[in-house]
Design a protein around this motif. Structure first.
Motif, short mmCIF file in Angstrom:
data_model
loop_
_atom_site.label_atom_id
_atom_site.label_comp_id
_atom_site.label_asym_id
_atom_site.label_seq_id
_atom_site.Cartn_x
_atom_site.Cartn_y
_atom_site.Cartn_z
N PHE A 183 114.77 -11.99 48.17
CA PHE A 183 114.09 -11.99 49.46
C PHE A 183 114.17 -13.32 50.21
CE2 PHE A 183 112.27 -8.25 47.54
CZ PHE A 183 112.13 -7.38 48.60
N PHE A 184 114.36 -14.42 49.47
CA PHE A 184 114.32 -15.73 50.14
C PHE A 184 115.55 -16.60 49.88
CE2 PHE A 184 109.74 -14.69 49.69
CZ PHE A 184 109.41 -14.70 51.03
N GLY A 185 116.45 -16.15 49.00
CA GLY A 185 117.66 -16.93 48.74
C GLY A 185 117.38 -18.28 48.08
N GLN A 186 116.31 -18.34 47.27
CA GLN A 186 115.96 -19.57 46.56
C GLN A 186 115.67 -19.25 45.09
OE1 GLN A 186 112.73 -20.67 49.37
NE2 GLN A 186 113.81 -22.60 49.60
N LYS A 187 115.78 -20.28 44.26
CA LYS A 187 115.65 -20.09 42.81
C LYS A 187 114.33 -20.64 42.31
CE LYS A 187 117.77 -23.06 40.21
NZ LYS A 187 118.84 -23.83 39.55
N ILE A 188 113.63 -19.81 41.54
CA ILE A 188 112.46 -20.27 40.79
C ILE A 188 112.92 -20.57 39.37
CG2 ILE A 188 110.22 -19.61 39.83
CD1 ILE A 188 109.73 -17.92 42.27
N SER A 189 112.83 -21.82 38.97
CA SER A 189 113.25 -22.21 37.63
C SER A 189 112.27 -21.67 36.59
CB SER A 189 113.34 -23.74 37.51
OG SER A 189 113.60 -24.12 36.17
N LYS A 190 112.81 -21.20 35.46
CA LYS A 190 111.97 -20.67 34.38
C LYS A 190 112.01 -21.57 33.14
CE LYS A 190 110.18 -17.41 35.20
NZ LYS A 190 108.95 -17.21 36.01
N ARG A 191 112.42 -22.81 33.31
CA ARG A 191 112.61 -23.71 32.16
C ARG A 191 111.33 -23.98 31.38
NH1 ARG A 191 116.90 -28.39 34.15
NH2 ARG A 191 118.70 -26.99 34.40
N GLN A 192 110.19 -23.95 32.07
CA GLN A 192 108.92 -24.28 31.39
C GLN A 192 108.23 -23.06 30.79
OE1 GLN A 192 107.82 -27.44 30.92
NE2 GLN A 192 109.79 -27.99 31.83
N GLN A 193 108.82 -21.90 30.96
CA GLN A 193 108.16 -20.66 30.55
C GLN A 193 107.78 -20.66 29.07
OE1 GLN A 193 110.52 -17.08 31.06
NE2 GLN A 193 108.68 -15.87 31.44
N LEU A 194 108.64 -21.18 28.22
CA LEU A 194 108.41 -21.16 26.78
C LEU A 194 107.83 -22.47 26.26
CD1 LEU A 194 111.61 -19.23 25.60
CD2 LEU A 194 109.32 -18.32 26.08
N SER A 195 107.22 -23.25 27.12
CA SER A 195 106.61 -24.51 26.68
C SER A 195 105.23 -24.24 26.08
CB SER A 195 106.51 -25.49 27.86
OG SER A 195 105.71 -24.96 28.90
N ASN A 196 104.62 -25.28 25.56
CA ASN A 196 103.31 -25.13 24.90
C ASN A 196 102.18 -25.16 25.92
OD1 ASN A 196 101.08 -25.11 23.27
ND2 ASN A 196 101.45 -27.13 22.36
N TRP A 197 101.66 -23.98 26.24
CA TRP A 197 100.60 -23.88 27.24
C TRP A 197 99.22 -24.18 26.66
CZ3 TRP A 197 102.16 -24.10 31.99
CH2 TRP A 197 103.44 -23.65 32.29
N GLU A 198 99.16 -24.45 25.37
CA GLU A 198 97.90 -24.85 24.73
C GLU A 198 97.86 -26.35 24.46
OE1 GLU A 198 97.26 -22.50 21.26
OE2 GLU A 198 97.37 -20.58 22.33
N ALA A 199 98.83 -27.09 24.97
CA ALA A 199 98.86 -28.54 24.77
C ALA A 199 97.57 -29.17 25.28
CB ALA A 199 100.06 -29.14 25.48
#
Length: 215
Positions: free
Chosen positions: A149-165
């Motif tokens: 819809f917008f021709g832009q990229k949302i990076s998913k690099r942090q998706q599997l990081s530690n969200w309980e840090a």
């Protein structure tokens, strides 16, 4: 000129697109008093984007509880650290609110996981997946939808990081905020296209046929 959107967006093209990031203010919420102020602000907005993050598990076993609830307006995103805050009274008030629409993706899964933290009555939620189907788009992931819809990229690099840090780093904060904020933009654009019919939908079969011809 009508916008061109695709029934199925070519994932191989995403890497060539410019990256989009939330440019507003990001506030981390750790206590109930902070949550109360955040929810007061959020429930005064006309539309909210919502998402959750859970610490990934890389081996078989029970899934972890939701660690982060991110809720955004156009200008401000609040990151509720549920791994520390839990389903506090203010978080519950936000989830049960029936006045402000909260837009997300795969919300049935998110709300089910949130219910593991405590009981609440589901408020006013809108799942983007229901609306993209109405205009013929078959992709269901946030990254593909935003690229389409917008021709832009949302990076998913942090998706599997530690969200309980103990402390979220800046990349995690920006990733989480971008996902929630992007839901607002997608919903507004979907509503615009449904109202104006100002788009051309390219069928998956058309793309395949064109590729075969070129080959």
């Amino acid at each position: 000129m009508k916008k061109t959107i695709y029934q199925k967006f070519d994932k191989t093209q995403i890497g060539t697109l410019p990256r989009v990031l939330f440019e507003g203010r990001v506030n981390v919420v750790l206590t109930e008093s902070e949550a109360q102020k955040a929810v007061d602000y959020l429930l005064a907005q006309p539309l909210l984007g919502i998402d959750t993050e859970t610490r990934p598990t890389f081996r078989k076993g029970p899934m972890r509880n939701v660690a982060l609830l991110q809720v955004s307006s156009h200008e401000v995103c609040f990151l509720f650290r549920l791994c520390q805050l839990g389903l506090s009274p203010s978080v519950k008030r936000l989830l049960e609110d029936t006045t402000v629409p909260k837009v997300g993706l795969s919300l049935t899964d998110d709300l089910h996981q949130l219910s593991r933290l405590g009981d609440f009555n589901r408020g006013f939620f809108i799942d983007l997946q229901d609306h993209v189907k109405e205009i013929g788009v078959e992709d269901m992931s946030l990254q593909k939808l935003y690229a389409n819809f917008f021709g832009q990229k949302i990076s998913k690099r942090q998706q599997l990081s530690n969200w309980e840090a103990d402390i979220l780093n800046d990349k995690q904060k920006l990733y989480a905020a971008t996902d929630a904020w992007a839901c607002i933009l997608l919903y507004e654009e979907l509503m615009r296209l449904k109202t104006t019919n100002d788009y051309i939908l390219i069928q998956h079969e058309e793309i395949q046929g064109d590729t075969a011809t070129k080959g």
